[in-house]
Design a protein around this motif. Structure first.
Motif, PDB file in Angstrom:
ATOM      1  N   LEU A 174      18.446 -11.682 -10.351  1.00 66.17           N
ATOM      2  CA  LEU A 174      18.980 -11.054  -9.146  1.00 66.17           C
ATOM      3  C   LEU A 174      17.968 -10.081  -8.565  1.00 66.17           C
ATOM      4  O   LEU A 174      17.757 -10.023  -7.353  1.00 66.17           O
ATOM      5  N   ALA A 175      17.301  -9.322  -9.450  1.00 68.90           N
ATOM      6  CA  ALA A 175      16.280  -8.388  -8.969  1.00 68.90           C
ATOM      7  C   ALA A 175      15.149  -9.149  -8.297  1.00 68.90           C
ATOM      8  O   ALA A 175      14.634  -8.730  -7.251  1.00 68.90           O
ATOM      9  N   THR A 176      14.747 -10.277  -8.890  1.00 64.93           N
ATOM     10  CA  THR A 176      13.691 -11.072  -8.254  1.00 64.93           C
ATOM     11  C   THR A 176      14.160 -11.604  -6.918  1.00 64.93           C
ATOM     12  O   THR A 176      13.365 -11.744  -5.983  1.00 64.93           O
ATOM     13  N   GLY A 177      15.466 -11.917  -6.820  1.00 66.94           N
ATOM     14  CA  GLY A 177      16.002 -12.339  -5.527  1.00 66.94           C
ATOM     15  C   GLY A 177      15.765 -11.271  -4.471  1.00 66.94           C
ATOM     16  O   GLY A 177      15.396 -11.577  -3.331  1.00 66.94           O
ATOM     17  N   CYS A 178      15.979  -9.997  -4.865  1.00 63.95           N
ATOM     18  CA  CYS A 178      15.689  -8.906  -3.923  1.00 63.95           C
ATOM     19  C   CYS A 178      14.216  -8.901  -3.542  1.00 63.95           C
ATOM     20  O   CYS A 178      13.856  -8.702  -2.375  1.00 63.95           O
ATOM     21  N   LEU A 179      13.331  -9.121  -4.530  1.00 62.29           N
ATOM     22  CA  LEU A 179      11.892  -9.144  -4.233  1.00 62.29           C
ATOM     23  C   LEU A 179      11.569 -10.261  -3.246  1.00 62.29           C
ATOM     24  O   LEU A 179      10.795 -10.077  -2.303  1.00 62.29           O
ATOM     25  N   ILE A 180      12.158 -11.444  -3.497  1.00 62.90           N
ATOM     26  CA  ILE A 180      11.872 -12.582  -2.622  1.00 62.90           C
ATOM     27  C   ILE A 180      12.357 -12.283  -1.210  1.00 62.90           C
ATOM     28  O   ILE A 180      11.657 -12.553  -0.221  1.00 62.90           O
ATOM     29  N   LEU A 181      13.567 -11.693  -1.119  1.00 61.90           N
ATOM     30  CA  LEU A 181      14.107 -11.377   0.204  1.00 61.90           C
ATOM     31  C   LEU A 181      13.193 -10.416   0.944  1.00 61.90           C
ATOM     32  O   LEU A 181      12.841 -10.637   2.111  1.00 61.90           O
ATOM     33  N   ALA A 182      12.770  -9.354   0.239  1.00 58.30           N
ATOM     34  CA  ALA A 182      11.876  -8.392   0.889  1.00 58.30           C
ATOM     35  C   ALA A 182      10.581  -9.072   1.319  1.00 58.30           C
ATOM     36  O   ALA A 182      10.055  -8.834   2.412  1.00 58.30           O
ATOM     37  N   ALA A 183      10.058  -9.955   0.447  1.00 66.12           N
ATOM     38  CA  ALA A 183       8.786 -10.609   0.756  1.00 66.12           C
ATOM     39  C   ALA A 183       8.925 -11.498   1.989  1.00 66.12           C
ATOM     40  O   ALA A 183       8.058 -11.483   2.874  1.00 66.12           O
ATOM     41  N   VAL A 184      10.006 -12.289   2.078  1.00 66.95           N
ATOM     42  CA  VAL A 184      10.091 -13.184   3.230  1.00 66.95           C
ATOM     43  C   VAL A 184      10.393 -12.408   4.502  1.00 66.95           C
ATOM     44  O   VAL A 184       9.991 -12.819   5.591  1.00 66.95           O
ATOM     45  N   ILE A 185      11.111 -11.266   4.395  1.00 71.84           N
ATOM     46  CA  ILE A 185      11.330 -10.469   5.604  1.00 71.84           C
ATOM     47  C   ILE A 185       9.999  -9.944   6.121  1.00 71.84           C
ATOM     48  O   ILE A 185       9.678 -10.048   7.313  1.00 71.84           O
ATOM     49  N   LEU A 186       9.174  -9.397   5.202  1.00 70.33           N
ATOM     50  CA  LEU A 186       7.858  -8.913   5.630  1.00 70.33           C
ATOM     51  C   LEU A 186       7.010 -10.061   6.173  1.00 70.33           C
ATOM     52  O   LEU A 186       6.289  -9.911   7.159  1.00 70.33           O
ATOM     53  N   TYR A 187       7.107 -11.227   5.530  1.00 71.80           N
ATOM     54  CA  TYR A 187       6.357 -12.405   5.952  1.00 71.80           C
ATOM     55  C   TYR A 187       6.680 -12.763   7.390  1.00 71.80           C
ATOM     56  O   TYR A 187       5.791 -13.142   8.163  1.00 71.80           O
ATOM     57  N   SER A 188       7.966 -12.608   7.747  1.00 69.82           N
ATOM     58  CA  SER A 188       8.337 -13.007   9.099  1.00 69.82           C
ATOM     59  C   SER A 188       7.722 -12.090  10.137  1.00 69.82           C
ATOM     60  O   SER A 188       7.604 -12.462  11.298  1.00 69.82           O
ATOM     61  N   TYR A 189       7.322 -10.886   9.738  1.00 71.74           N
ATOM     62  CA  TYR A 189       6.726  -9.971  10.710  1.00 71.74           C
ATOM     63  C   TYR A 189       5.214 -10.045  10.766  1.00 71.74           C
ATOM     64  O   TYR A 189       4.607  -9.495  11.669  1.00 71.74           O
ATOM     65  N   THR A 190       4.588 -10.695   9.756  1.00 73.31           N
ATOM     66  CA  THR A 190       3.122 -10.732   9.772  1.00 73.31           C
ATOM     67  C   THR A 190       2.652 -11.691  10.843  1.00 73.31           C
ATOM     68  O   THR A 190       3.272 -12.731  11.052  1.00 73.31           O
ATOM     69  N   PRO A 191       1.538 -11.399  11.507  1.00 69.56           N
ATOM     70  CA  PRO A 191       1.076 -12.287  12.581  1.00 69.56           C
ATOM     71  C   PRO A 191       0.551 -13.612  12.073  1.00 69.56           C
ATOM     72  O   PRO A 191       0.564 -14.588  12.788  1.00 69.56           O
ATOM     73  N   GLY A 192       0.115 -13.696  10.828  1.00 72.92           N
ATOM     74  CA  GLY A 192      -0.598 -14.840  10.270  1.00 72.92           C
ATOM     75  C   GLY A 192       0.088 -16.187  10.371  1.00 72.92           C
ATOM     76  O   GLY A 192      -0.442 -17.106  10.969  1.00 72.92           O
ATOM     77  N   ALA A 213      14.375   1.893   9.986  1.00 72.58           N
ATOM     78  CA  ALA A 213      15.484   1.407   9.157  1.00 72.58           C
ATOM     79  C   ALA A 213      15.086   0.145   8.425  1.00 72.58           C
ATOM     80  O   ALA A 213      15.413  -0.045   7.252  1.00 72.58           O
ATOM     81  N   LEU A 214      14.347  -0.728   9.121  1.00 69.22           N
ATOM     82  CA  LEU A 214      13.893  -1.969   8.485  1.00 69.22           C
ATOM     83  C   LEU A 214      12.990  -1.660   7.294  1.00 69.22           C
ATOM     84  O   LEU A 214      13.116  -2.247   6.218  1.00 69.22           O
ATOM     85  N   VAL A 215      12.069  -0.705   7.497  1.00 66.93           N
ATOM     86  CA  VAL A 215      11.141  -0.357   6.417  1.00 66.93           C
ATOM     87  C   VAL A 215      11.908   0.168   5.212  1.00 66.93           C
ATOM     88  O   VAL A 215      11.637  -0.201   4.072  1.00 66.93           O
ATOM     89  N   HIS A 216      12.902   1.019   5.483  1.00 70.35           N
ATOM     90  CA  HIS A 216      13.675   1.557   4.356  1.00 70.35           C
ATOM     91  C   HIS A 216      14.447   0.473   3.654  1.00 70.35           C
ATOM     92  O   HIS A 216      14.564   0.479   2.428  1.00 70.35           O
ATOM     93  N   GLY A 217      14.970  -0.504   4.442  1.00 71.86           N
ATOM     94  CA  GLY A 217      15.681  -1.614   3.817  1.00 71.86           C
ATOM     95  C   GLY A 217      14.763  -2.429   2.913  1.00 71.86           C
ATOM     96  O   GLY A 217      15.106  -2.759   1.779  1.00 71.86           O
ATOM     97  N   ILE A 218      13.569  -2.727   3.419  1.00 74.00           N
ATOM     98  CA  ILE A 218      12.615  -3.500   2.618  1.00 74.00           C
ATOM     99  C   ILE A 218      12.235  -2.730   1.363  1.00 74.00           C
ATOM    100  O   ILE A 218      12.175  -3.280   0.254  1.00 74.00           O
ATOM    101  N   LEU A 219      11.970  -1.426   1.528  1.00 77.49           N
ATOM    102  CA  LEU A 219      11.593  -0.634   0.361  1.00 77.49           C
ATOM    103  C   LEU A 219      12.734  -0.580  -0.648  1.00 77.49           C
ATOM    104  O   LEU A 219      12.502  -0.616  -1.855  1.00 77.49           O
TER     105      LEU A 219
END
Lengths: 692, 492
Positions: A174-192, A213-219
């Motif tokens: 479940l904790a890794t699920g949180c990591l994956i969620l945070a990673a894909v959210i950040l991924y969606s904002y990267t220009p690459g 608020a988004l940054v705090h959610g990701i963190l």
């Protein structure tokens, strides 16, 4: 140079395969595992030395999945990663050496399920600390979880192991699920788009201003993910279940290495991925608060434990709290007073290294006790010092280290943490609330240091002192040499890091200054002084705020011991040995034994209470409410689409066809009538519509 | 190349008729040889066809009355990365399942002793392989529909193979429900013929937007019925009355994948699909996933649990395709890669459950416990399969799932985020339950049913499990070259 990393990794992976193939020959299996691990550890130590002395190592775009998905295998070993590589290499060597004879305790279990997973675990954690791409970080993270789960459930038929393994894997997944969620959210904002840490940093930099608020959610998501692995309460409830049931050699690895991966994640996130700003301050406070909560609850509940390994598991939770207190204070004060912040961060990470040494040593000691007596229960054993002097001495050294007694290493790191949090009260650049908070947290930490000592006095007393109990007199030897050596190595490291703290502190400082953005971390000499052999702390307030010279103190202590023993010898004091006096009453030896559960009874009585059906002993729940999964009948009916849709439809269709079938009466006259009607109808339609 | 593809369809189909009347040792050996031959032919066709897209036609018009100017009146083949990927899954899993069946479909099976002669079984199995191959290398909708209906009939026959009452009912239910979807397919074909005068895969582009969406929805309903999505999902759990190799092949790796293949093919060949099409597809796919995962917790039969899992994973594939239609190449790549990843992982799970049923006679979660001691290989296969299917790295489904999640969030906006988070939650819930079930049946004390079991089954079953375990790790490597060309070419 990076070839050494590849070599270490390949040695461990190939070693796992070979060891799996020869798992039937127990001796050969153990020694070849040791061979592979030693070779890999040597490569990693060499690599770490290079990184500390020369500079960081990078290798990018090794396995690129562009353009299908924006990720590629990218490696970066900076001094922070090198610090972890040192921990991994030494602990892996000690544990594998220890396992060779310890694993004989598990006669019924196959080695096929031990060594291959152990080696793959080491390989995966090497991967975790070297990646700069989030997908591959998560991959190695999950492989680490998978291999550790396999080892937690090593005793396949033990219900306790299975339950612990199940809870452990589900919670960390479940904790890794949180990591994956945070990673894909950040991924969606990267220009690459990209999963690289550098690109995440750029995104966070812009989003901090546009969408805090988004940054705090990701963190928060990253925080939950890493803190669960680092086992901070309340997320770390899996640890007291999992550590006792794993084989002791692997418990040492779990506490000594795997928990540190969570701390690595937090430090990497807040130093390298997140730009230093107001968010890091907020999260610094949150980390410190969760840390102190763990310190308090973890260590308090350790006082009530009678299971040697469960006791140490709770202490792991507590000590990780210390690390987070230091790290949190560091992040909070980074914009305010960088000297204080640097010292706090160094204290937190230094405590992490020290904890690896002494906690692994303690788990190996507990393992030796189990090897000799067959039990983890402190109530059933006693007086083992006579049989196992070496284990006893190393246990004593490790216990004093964890309690923060000078001149051992625990004291050096705790000193840094305590001083930072108390002196935080004097920083005019921070709010009154924050200053007061850190002072209170520091006081709580200092208090719990004493509680730690109390708890380990219980352990040492129950296991090693008193009358011999739990094992026959005839087995008069200590544990085998291959189990003694790792304990000795770790205890020696505790002593060394305590007596000469300057060397490890230099390394940790280099790691911190490498991980933080350039220029944020003050130079080593300005913080810790240049005078060998001690450290003199300078919090940037114009004067030296704390000095610790262990060598002088040891010398003074030794001189004092010498003087006292000379006086005693010269005075001719006689030593008289008598039976212990129990007030003249008739008694059996068993009645008067001071067992593990006798310690701290008043405390246990105060802190045992019921709350909403859960029993708390020493502030920690002993029973978890079982989650009841039941489905309301309405939902079940809705889900079985057959019952209310398809079958009724089918029945309707059948009724319809039966109704239509009645028109087949069997009389030819009926059919002739149908034909006539039909022909008339067709002719009418054809004539009526034009074009027919 | 043309003869190769023709042989690819004819060898299993004609071989089916050969196998029908065989008896004795030959009745097991010949189907295995034919399946192996089909596998080799499939691999050769894939390698030679990579990476271009090629259409080949026989010179003979086969539906004369539709007018010879219609290109679809000629029987032909299409080979491109998407059909190659499907071909790999179909032929390889087909080979494994046929080899597995040589031991499973025998009187030695403790779960259900199959009496000889079994020529009937191999007839339908090989005919199914042939029709499935024909389906994926069809160059237009009409030919695809022909093979689509063939697979429906084979499925009905194979589910009802044991002739027990529940099996007969399950087969009949599957036939009716999938045929219902085929009616929608027929309606789509009729509309395409009338409006676009073409059955080509790209014909939707030449329709006007309203008609395009209508035809897409009709094809979608057909795909839903085949792939057991909402609202047609109820036939798949009842179809688990089939012998386990049939469940592994038809209802995990091949037939249900025909539905998702159809939609993937439509998405690949048409560039003007509207936003609403992707939205409907995506939302229904995620709804199916959630519905399926809710049903996990009340199942006692292992095969029914795996059936609901298949329903959920087909939802993943359709979700990925929806992301492709909405504009994310990563999501589309993930969805198509999931076809091969899930095919092997779910095949492994079904075959390991079959091995357990073969040895103990039970498929019930309540009755099984402690299998790790008695049947180490089948237990290891189950564990590898469960990790593979729930997406634990470095095993197969992790890669496709991470691509789907990344694609969902890449699209951004409320829909992408909401659907992505729901998909992640489904993944976590499925993992928790799978691990719990795995713990229950593999670890712990040996239950009475397990104690009476024979040890690990013979090599035909064990060997298949070992190969599939390796493939659970290697599947992304096999699938990646194909999706590289697909997603970048069409959606990049």
């Amino acid at each position: 140079m990076i070839n050494f990393l590849y070599a270490a990794f390949m040695l461990l992976v190939v070693g796992a395969i070979i060891v799996a193939a020869i798992s039937r020959h127990k001796e050969a299996c153990g020694w070849s595992a040791l061979g592979f691990v030693s070779a890999a550890a040597a490569c990693l130590l060499y690599l770490a030395a290079y990184v500390f002395l020369v500079g960081k190592i990078r290798a990018e775009g090794l396995l690129s999945l562009h353009p299908v998905i924006g990720t590629s295998l990218s490696i970066e070993i900076d001094p922070l990663s090198a610090l972890f590589l040192i921990i991994i290499s030494i602990i892996s060597f000690c544990v594998t050496l220890y396992s060779i004879t310890y694993i004989r305790h598990y006669e019924k279990e196959s080695l096929l399920r031990y060594y291959p997973w152990l080696l793959l675990f080491f390989a995966s954690i090497v991967g975790v600390v070297c990646m700069t791409d989030m997908i591959f970080f998560i991959i190695f993270w999950e492989i680490m979880t998978l291999t550790s789960w396999a080892l937690v459930v090593y005793e396949r038929e033990n219900k306790e192991s299975l339950k612990a393994g199940l809870i452990y894997f589900i919670v960390t997944h479940l904790a890794t699920g949180c990591l994956i969620l945070a990673a894909v959210i950040l991924y969606s904002y990267t220009p690459g788009p990209s999963f690289r840490f550098e690109d995440f940093r750029a995104v966070l930099k812009t989003q901090q201003i546009m969408n805090p608020a988004l940054v705090h959610g990701i963190l928060a998501l990253f925080f939950i993910g890493f803190v669960t692995k680092a086992s901070t309460l309340p997320f770390g409830f899996w640890l007291p279940l999992a550590h006792p049931v794993a084989p002791s050699s692997f418990s040492a690895v779990l506490s000594g290495v795997m928990i540190k991966a969570g701390i690595y994640g937090i430090v990497r996130l807040f130093c390298t991925i997140l730009p230093i700003s107001g968010s890091s301050q907020t999260w610094g406070v949150i980390i410190a608060l969760f840390g102190t909560f763990s310190i308090f609850i973890g260590t308090m509940s350790a006082l009530t434990q009678d299971d040697s390994k469960r006791l140490m598991a709770f202490h792991s939770i507590g000590q990780v709290g210390y690390m987070f207190l230091g790290i949190g204070a560091g992040f909070y004060f980074l914009p305010v007073n960088s000297a204080l912040a640097a010292i706090a961060l160094v204290g937190g990470l230094f405590h992490m290294i020290n904890h690896s040494w002494f906690k692994s040593c303690l788990f190996l000691n507990a393992g030796s006790v189990i090897y000799k007596t067959g039990t983890r229960d402190l109530n059933q054993i006693g007086g083992l010092f006579r049989l196992m002097p070496w284990t006893g001495i190393t246990a004593l050294i490790a216990s004093l280290s964890i309690s923060g007694i000078p001149p051992f290493n625990g004291f050096a790191s705790k000193l840094l943490i305590f001083e930072s949090s108390i002196i935080a009260g004097k920083q005019v650049g921070a709010t009154i609330l924050a200053r007061g908070l850190f002072v209170i947290l520091g006081l709580a930490a200092i208090f719990i240091s004493a509680v730690t000592l109390a708890s380990f006095l219980k352990f040492i007393n129950s296991a090693f002192l008193g009358k011999l109990r739990g094992v026959e007199e005839t087995s008069r030897s200590d544990v085998p040499r291959s189990m003694q050596i790792p304990q000795g190595i770790l205890a020696l490291l505790c002593v060394l890091f305590g007596v000469v703290p300057l060397l490890p502190i230099t390394m940790v400082h280099k790691a911190i200054s490498g991980a933080l953005p350039v220029g944020l971390c003050p130079a080593f000499a300005s913080l810790f002084g240049n005078v060998w052999p001690g450290i003199s702390l300078n919090f940037g307030m114009g004067r030296v705020s704390g000095v610790w010279d262990p060598l002088w103190m040891i010398m003074a202590f030794l001189i004092l011991v010498g003087v006292v023993s000379f006086v005693a010898r010269a005075g001719g004091a006689k030593v008289r040995e008598v039976e212990t006096w129990y007030g003249g009453l008739q008694h059996l030896p068993a009645d008067t034994a001071y067992r593990g559960h006798s310690f701290y009874r008043p405390f246990k009585q105060i802190f045992t209470f019921h709350f909403k059906g859960i029993e708390f002993r020493g502030l920690y729940p002993t029973t978890f409410p079982r989650p009841r999964i039941s489905m309301p009948q309405g939902v079940r009916t809705f889900l079985s689409l057959d019952q209310w849709f398809y079958y009724p439809l089918g029945h309707l269709f059948m009724r319809l066809t039966r109704g239509l079938a009645r028109s087949h009466t069997g009389h030819p006259q009926m059919y002739l009538l149908w034909i006539a009607v039909g022909v008339i109808l067709v002719i009418t339609i054809l004539l009526y519509f034009p074009g027919g | 190349m043309l003869t190769l593809l023709l042989a690819l369809v004819l060898v299993p189909s004609a071989g089916a008729f050969v196998c029908y009347s065989l008896k004795g040792r030959k009745s097991d050996l010949v189907p295995a040889i034919l399946a192996g031959l089909t596998f080799i032919l499939g691999m050769v066709a894939t390698i030679r066809g990579y990476p271009q897209r090629r259409e080949l036609f026989l010179g003979v018009p086969w539906i004369q009355w539709m007018g010879t100017e219609l290109e679809t009146s000629h029987f032909g083949f299409l080979i491109d990365p998407l059909s190659s990927l499907m071909l790999i899954v179909i032929t390889s899993v087909g080979l494994f399942v046929v080899v597995y069946s040589t031991e499973y479909v025998s009187p030695r099976n403790r779960d259900h002793a199959f009496e000889k002669p079994v020529g009937n079984y191999y007839f339908w199995m090989l005919l199914f392989i042939g029709s499935m191959i024909g389906l994926v290398i069809s160059p237009n909708f009409l030919q695809l529909f022909f093979f689509w209906e063939m697979t429906t009939i084979c499925s009905w026959a194979l589910i009802s193979y044991t002739r027990e009452e529940k099996a007969l009912f399950g087969g009949f239910k599957a036939l009716i429900m999938t045929h219902l979807g085929s009616l929608f397919f027929l309606a789509a074909l009729a509309l395409l013929f009338v409006r676009a005068h073409s059955f080509s895969f790209s014909a939707l582009d030449s329709l006007d937007p309203g008609m395009r969406l209508t035809v897409f929805i009709l094809l979608l309903v057909a795909a839903w019925s085949k792939a057991a999505q909402i609202p047609f999902f109820t036939w798949l759990p009842d179809a688990m009355e089939a012998p386990t190799p049939v469940s592994a092949y038809l209802h995990a790796a091949a037939m249900v994948k025909a539905g998702v293949y159809l939609i993937a093919r439509v998405a690949v060949s048409n560039t003007l699909l509207p936003y609403e099409a992707g939205l409907v597809l995506g939302v229904m796919a995620v709804a199916t996933m959630i519905l399926a995962v809710i049903q996990y917790f009340i199942q006692d039969d292992l095969k029914r649990l795996l059936a609901f899992s298949t329903i959920g994973h087909l939802g993943y594939v359709l979700f990925g395709v929806a992301l492709g239609i909405l504009g994310s190449a990563t999501g589309f790549g993930g969805g198509v890669l999931h076809i091969i990843n899930h095919g092997y992982a779910k095949g492994l799970l079904f075959l390991s459950v079959g091995a357990m049923a073969y040895a103990t006679g039970s498929k019930s979660i309540r009755e099984l416990s402690g299998l790790g001691r008695k049947m180490p290989l089948a237990s290891a296969a189950f564990v590898v399969g469960l990790f593979a299917v729930t997406g634990v790295p470095p095993l197969s489904c992790f890669w496709s799932k991470i691509m789907i999640f990344a694609g969902a969030f890449e699209l951004g906006g409320g829909t992408g985020f909401a659907l992505g988070i729901l998909a992640i939650l489904e993944s976590l819930a499925a993992f928790a339950w799978y691990l719990f079930v795995g713990h229950k049946i593999i670890f712990g004390e040996v239950s009475p049913k397990v104690a009476l079991a024979m040890a690990d089954p013979p090599m035909a079953i064990d060997g298949t499990l070992i190969v599939l375990m390796v493939l659970c790790l290697a599947a992304p490597l096999i699938g990646y070259p194909f999706i590289q060309y697909l997603s970048v070419g069409c959606f990049g």
